[in-house]
Design an enzyme around this catalytic site. Structure first.
Site, mmCIF file in Angstrom:
data_model
loop_
_atom_site.group_PDB
_atom_site.id
_atom_site.type_symbol
_atom_site.label_atom_id
_atom_site.label_comp_id
_atom_site.label_asym_id
_atom_site.label_seq_id
_atom_site.Cartn_x
_atom_site.Cartn_y
_atom_site.Cartn_z
ATOM 1 N N ASP A 47 80.890 -61.101 -33.667
ATOM 2 C CA ASP A 47 79.191 -60.518 -33.821
ATOM 3 C C ASP A 47 78.907 -59.647 -33.238
ATOM 4 O O ASP A 47 78.922 -59.410 -31.915
ATOM 5 C CB ASP A 47 78.583 -61.434 -33.768
ATOM 6 C CG ASP A 47 79.200 -62.985 -34.576
ATOM 7 O OD1 ASP A 47 78.165 -62.602 -36.159
ATOM 8 O OD2 ASP A 47 78.907 -63.956 -34.175
ATOM 9 N N MET A 49 75.874 -56.937 -31.637
ATOM 10 C CA MET A 49 75.055 -56.651 -31.545
ATOM 11 C C MET A 49 74.311 -55.720 -30.449
ATOM 12 O O MET A 49 74.906 -55.666 -29.891
ATOM 13 C CB MET A 49 74.179 -58.407 -31.615
ATOM 14 C CG MET A 49 74.402 -59.203 -32.066
ATOM 15 S SD MET A 49 73.789 -60.502 -31.599
ATOM 16 C CE MET A 49 74.384 -61.949 -32.450
ATOM 17 N N MET A 80 75.717 -55.893 -36.451
ATOM 18 C CA MET A 80 74.102 -56.118 -36.271
ATOM 19 C C MET A 80 73.290 -55.001 -35.652
ATOM 20 O O MET A 80 72.689 -55.351 -35.027
ATOM 21 C CB MET A 80 73.515 -57.869 -35.967
ATOM 22 C CG MET A 80 74.281 -59.245 -37.061
ATOM 23 S SD MET A 80 74.106 -60.428 -36.265
ATOM 24 C CE MET A 80 76.165 -60.249 -35.545
ATOM 25 N N GLY A 154 71.334 -63.071 -34.849
ATOM 26 C CA GLY A 154 70.901 -62.666 -33.600
ATOM 27 C C GLY A 154 71.935 -63.782 -32.802
ATOM 28 O O GLY A 154 71.833 -62.887 -31.303
ATOM 29 N N PHE A 155 71.161 -64.797 -32.860
ATOM 30 C CA PHE A 155 71.960 -66.135 -31.845
ATOM 31 C C PHE A 155 72.542 -66.850 -32.531
ATOM 32 O O PHE A 155 72.649 -67.092 -33.766
ATOM 33 C CB PHE A 155 70.696 -66.388 -31.417
ATOM 34 C CG PHE A 155 69.737 -64.892 -30.460
ATOM 35 C CD1 PHE A 155 70.053 -64.951 -29.104
ATOM 36 C CD2 PHE A 155 68.831 -65.077 -31.178
ATOM 37 C CE1 PHE A 155 69.369 -64.673 -28.450
ATOM 38 C CE2 PHE A 155 68.078 -63.874 -30.322
ATOM 39 C CZ PHE A 155 68.183 -63.643 -29.131
ATOM 40 N N GLY A 156 73.651 -67.517 -32.269
ATOM 41 C CA GLY A 156 74.452 -68.589 -31.867
ATOM 42 C C GLY A 156 73.445 -69.509 -31.742
ATOM 43 O O GLY A 156 72.401 -69.521 -31.025
ATOM 44 N N GLY A 157 73.816 -70.814 -33.021
ATOM 45 C CA GLY A 157 73.361 -72.034 -32.313
ATOM 46 C C GLY A 157 72.131 -72.844 -32.415
ATOM 47 O O GLY A 157 71.784 -73.843 -32.352
ATOM 48 N N GLY A 188 75.653 -69.043 -39.688
ATOM 49 C CA GLY A 188 74.489 -69.802 -39.464
ATOM 50 C C GLY A 188 74.312 -71.170 -39.244
ATOM 51 O O GLY A 188 74.192 -71.350 -40.901
ATOM 52 N N GLY A 209 80.517 -70.941 -35.533
ATOM 53 C CA GLY A 209 80.127 -71.230 -33.834
ATOM 54 C C GLY A 209 79.921 -71.398 -32.920
ATOM 55 O O GLY A 209 81.486 -72.294 -32.266
HETATM 56 C C1 DX5 Z 1 74.515 -65.216 -36.012
HETATM 57 C C2 DX5 Z 1 75.905 -64.621 -35.897
HETATM 58 C C3 DX5 Z 1 76.634 -66.356 -36.345
HETATM 59 C C4 DX5 Z 1 77.068 -66.777 -35.429
HETATM 60 C C5 DX5 Z 1 76.901 -68.402 -35.991
HETATM 61 O O1 DX5 Z 1 73.312 -63.921 -35.920
HETATM 62 O O2 DX5 Z 1 75.937 -63.982 -37.203
HETATM 63 O O3 DX5 Z 1 77.889 -65.275 -36.598
HETATM 64 O O4 DX5 Z 1 77.770 -66.580 -34.535
HETATM 65 O O5 DX5 Z 1 76.800 -69.397 -34.691
HETATM 66 P P1 DX5 Z 1 76.659 -70.548 -35.246
HETATM 67 O O6 DX5 Z 1 77.666 -70.824 -36.276
HETATM 68 O O7 DX5 Z 1 76.706 -71.250 -33.672
HETATM 69 O O8 DX5 Z 1 75.017 -70.715 -36.073
HETATM 70 ZN ZN ZN Z 2 78.621 -63.221 -37.735
#
Ligand code: DX5
Ligand code: ZN
Length: 237
Positions: A47, A49, A80, A154-157, A188, A209
């Site tokens: 990812d 960003m 991104m 933008g963010f994981g989790g 996501g 993730g």
């Molecule tokens: C979000 C990323 C995802 C993210 C997924 O902007 O594109 O790839 O890392 O993470 P999880 O699986 O934790 O939602």
């Molecule tokens: Zn991604």
């Protein structure tokens, strides 16, 4: 891509794949974090960003170059970023096998896809949760992968947005109806609780993730996700 391996009317043309997102890994131990899953997955999701397209900053081409040297897995780079025309070629030069960009930032996304293909990479486009499939429809014949985001980028989790599921089904239906060959990736909030409904809608490639790197046993977490996905498809491919 090998057209002969695709059976467009079978409805499900690609084998199921889990793509761990290294965004949730420990960046100081990245080589080890990737090596742990090297025998379990074909693909790693990276990812990228830029702090402009999304309010978060992650990694750039020099890090991808180091990742490339540390693993032979397929590197699926999700860009991104606000300026893929400038930077996507740099990620390919650094060793990305595939680059996926968000096409609304580009005046001529089709030309960019062509240019990136000429560089030898696979190319994907991404749609955000509230963007319609029509935004990318005229690109669907040209791409290797369609990324349907199931969280805001933008963010994981973050939590899976299940109102996106009909769009996954719509994209899969388009693929079947038009004999297209792109992989259909979801990204996501993918967990053992959410993956099955994306499989039933037609997804074949699953970014995860937190559901992998957030667990003590990443191999077991990955294998379990794949088992749940296979069960939902009703086959053992
Ligand atoms: C979000 C990323 C995802 C993210 C997924 O902007 O594109 O790839 O890392 O993470 P999880 O699986 O934790 O939602
Ligand atoms: Zn991604």
């Amino acid at each position: 891509m090998d057209q002969a391996t695709v059976t467009p009317h079978a409805g499900q043309s690609h084998e199921l794949r889990i793509a761990p997102s290294i965004l949730s890994a420990d960046f100081a131990r990245l080589a080890d974090e990737m090596a742990e899953l090297a025998d379990t997955v074909e693909t790693l999701h990276v990812d990228v960003m830029d702090g402009h397209y999304v309010p978060n900053l992650t990694i750039g081409p020099p890090v991808v170059k180091s990742i490339r040297a540390a693993t032979d897995r397929f590197l699926d780079c999700h860009l991104m970023i606000a300026d893929p025309r400038t930077y996507a070629p740099q990620f390919i030069d650094a060793g990305a096998d595939s680059v996926t960009f968000h096409p609304e930032v580009e005046d001529d996304p089709r030309e960019l896809i062509e240019r990136l293909h000429e560089q030898g990479a696979q190319v994907g486009v991404a749609v955000r949760p509230h963007q319609p499939l029509s935004l990318v429809e005229e690109l669907l014949r040209d791409i290797d992968l369609l990324l349907v985001m199931t969280v805001q980028p933008g963010f994981g989790g973050q939590a899976f947005m299940d109102d996106v599921v009909p769009k996954i089904a719509e994209a899969h239906r388009w693929r079947v109806d038009h004999g297209a060959r792109f992989r259909l990736q979801v990204d996501g909030g993918i967990t053992t609780d959410t993956i099955a409904e994306t499989v039933r809608a037609g997804a074949d490639t699953f970014v995860a993730g937190n559901a992998i790197y957030g667990k003590a046993d990443r191999i077991e977490a990955t294998t379990t996700l794949l088992e749940v996905a296979r069960e939902a498809r009703g086959s053992t491919d």
